[in-house]
Design an enzyme around this catalytic site. Structure first.
Site, mmCIF file in Angstrom:
data_model
loop_
_atom_site.group_PDB
_atom_site.id
_atom_site.type_symbol
_atom_site.label_atom_id
_atom_site.label_comp_id
_atom_site.label_asym_id
_atom_site.label_seq_id
_atom_site.Cartn_x
_atom_site.Cartn_y
_atom_site.Cartn_z
ATOM 1 N N GLY A 75 -31.984 19.663 20.022
ATOM 2 C CA GLY A 75 -31.145 20.204 21.080
ATOM 3 C C GLY A 75 -30.004 21.009 20.491
ATOM 4 O O GLY A 75 -30.190 21.938 19.712
ATOM 5 N N ARG A 107 -35.355 25.807 12.458
ATOM 6 C CA ARG A 107 -35.665 25.799 13.883
ATOM 7 C C ARG A 107 -35.841 27.242 14.344
ATOM 8 O O ARG A 107 -34.945 27.829 14.943
ATOM 9 C CB ARG A 107 -34.550 25.127 14.692
ATOM 10 C CG ARG A 107 -34.332 23.653 14.431
ATOM 11 C CD ARG A 107 -35.589 22.807 14.568
ATOM 12 N NE ARG A 107 -36.252 22.909 15.839
ATOM 13 C CZ ARG A 107 -36.036 22.080 16.869
ATOM 14 N NH1 ARG A 107 -35.146 21.122 16.776
ATOM 15 N NH2 ARG A 107 -36.727 22.203 17.978
ATOM 16 N N GLN A 198 -36.813 11.543 23.827
ATOM 17 C CA GLN A 198 -35.401 11.916 23.893
ATOM 18 C C GLN A 198 -34.777 11.555 25.240
ATOM 19 O O GLN A 198 -33.599 11.214 25.318
ATOM 20 C CB GLN A 198 -35.230 13.418 23.631
ATOM 21 C CG GLN A 198 -35.615 13.849 22.241
ATOM 22 C CD GLN A 198 -37.001 14.488 22.204
ATOM 23 O OE1 GLN A 198 -37.912 13.998 22.853
ATOM 24 N NE2 GLN A 198 -37.141 15.569 21.456
ATOM 25 N N ASP A 239 -33.840 26.160 24.933
ATOM 26 C CA ASP A 239 -33.756 26.475 23.514
ATOM 27 C C ASP A 239 -33.731 27.976 23.280
ATOM 28 O O ASP A 239 -33.289 28.442 22.229
ATOM 29 C CB ASP A 239 -34.934 25.841 22.778
ATOM 30 C CG ASP A 239 -34.800 24.340 22.696
ATOM 31 O OD1 ASP A 239 -34.257 23.846 21.698
ATOM 32 O OD2 ASP A 239 -35.209 23.652 23.655
ATOM 33 N N ASN A 249 -38.190 25.888 26.711
ATOM 34 C CA ASN A 249 -37.591 24.551 26.657
ATOM 35 C C ASN A 249 -38.677 23.537 26.301
ATOM 36 O O ASN A 249 -39.861 23.855 26.227
ATOM 37 C CB ASN A 249 -36.923 24.198 27.988
ATOM 38 C CG ASN A 249 -35.968 23.021 27.863
ATOM 39 O OD1 ASN A 249 -35.102 23.002 26.993
ATOM 40 N ND2 ASN A 249 -36.128 22.026 28.708
ATOM 41 N N LYS A 250 -38.253 22.317 26.113
ATOM 42 C CA LYS A 250 -39.117 21.228 25.677
ATOM 43 C C LYS A 250 -40.425 21.165 26.464
ATOM 44 O O LYS A 250 -40.455 21.374 27.669
ATOM 45 C CB LYS A 250 -38.352 19.901 25.821
ATOM 46 C CG LYS A 250 -39.173 18.673 25.523
ATOM 47 C CD LYS A 250 -39.541 18.585 24.065
ATOM 48 C CE LYS A 250 -40.397 17.341 23.800
ATOM 49 N NZ LYS A 250 -40.806 17.276 22.392
#
Length: 323
Positions: A75, A107, A198, A239, A249-250
């Site tokens: 994150g 990342r 998470q 992200d 995103n995730k």
């Protein structure tokens, strides 16, 4: 020069008179993400939270990058870790351009971290003290979390049930905290977010620590609660966000967004910085080899992120307003 994007933003007090640190849950306070001691970087191991508080020591830039890649933090955590790792690299007399390259590669989907490190490198090349530039970045993002969460809070109505995904970090957490302090009655539904959990390990405990009514659900229950009329907003971090309102995103965010569109539920994603020059084909989506061995020889896949097309996104919450 890139340094101007965070200049003049050192105020970190919210409108309530409390500091951003005071408003955030414990897991998101600076020292609970990473800190420097005796020439090493210590990173809070989020894989072990909330049942165990443990830190991973990183003695080199490469070790810090490896820890980020191994999901020790995720994150918004990699940004703070990278800033401190760069500070230590400067103190050790390392080539800062190489350190920026190594950290950014840890990342590749996270463009905010990459742009911030590049801006600091640009500052240093133009005569700025490295430590001062890094502190300015910390101050800038604290101020940014506060201002973006003011906008996020304004989107929340009294009585809302809010679905999120993964660990939505500072801006979402501050938004719901401010909504509660403004007397809004809200409930947050938190998918467990496999395989690293998470949502279960970070989001639910953080919301509970702030006194927010919240419920942990499995990843497959989101559409069920939408259909039952218990969810009025879908809100996540991002992200990566593009200027055409494409969001990254995730994994799991795409299926949630599709369900939200079907049930007429608005989806808002928070973004610290829009990747204005990027296109869909430029996005690098990280993958992992798997998440453990089930014990019977199964082959597993683990994409870290979903790409959510703009047609599923009601708006992106930015410092300039709703995109």
């Amino acid at each position: 020069m890139m340094k101007s994007f965070w200049r003049g933003s050192a105020m970190t007090m919210s409108a309530s008179g409390k500091s951003v640190e005071d408003l955030l849950p414990p897991f998101l306070r600076h020292d609970s993400i990473a800190y420097v001691k005796d020439g090493s970087l210590f990173m809070r191991d989020r894989r072990k939270l909330p049942l165990e508080i443990a830190d991973v020591e990183c003695r080199t830039t490469e070790e810090a990058a490896d820890a980020i890649n191994a999901m020790v933090t995720q994150g918004g955590g990699p940004l703070e870790v990278a800033l401190l790792a760069l500070l230590l690299a400067e103190r050790r007399g390392e080539d800062l351009a190489e350190a920026v390259s190594v950290l950014s590669a840890s990342r590749p989907t996270n463009s905010t971290m990459r742009r911030t490190l590049a801006a600091i490198l640009d500052d240093v090349r133009n005569g700025e003290d490295c430590g001062s530039a890094i502190q300015a970045a910390f101050d800038y993002y604290d101020s940014l979390y506060d201002s973006i969460s003011d906008i996020g809070e304004s989107l929340i109505s009294d009585g809302d049930g809010i679905l999120t995904r993964c660990f939505p970090e500072h801006t979402f957490m501050l938004s719901v905290r401010k909504a509660k302090e403004n007397g809004k009655r809200i409930k947050v539904f938190v998918p467990e977010t496999r395989p690293y959990l998470q949502g279960a390990k970070l989001t639910e405990p953080s919301l509970r620590a702030m006194g927010i009514e919240c419920y942990l659900i499995t990843d497959g229950m989101c559409a069920h609660y939408m259909a039952e009329g218990m969810i009025q907003k879908y809100m996540t971090a991002s992200d990566l966000a593009l200027s055409d309102r494409t969001v990254v995103n995730k994994t799991g965010t795409l299926s949630d967004a599709i369900a939200a569109k079907y049930f007429g539920i608005p989806y808002y994603a928070f973004s610290l910085s829009i990747d204005s020059g990027a296109r869909r084909e430029d996005i690098v989506l990280e993958e992992r080899d798997g998440w453990g061995e089930p014990g019977y020889g199964a082959s597993m896949l683990y994409p870290l992120f979903d790409v959510i097309p703009s047609g599923l996104v009601t708006g992106i919450v930015t410092k300039e307003g709703i995109l």
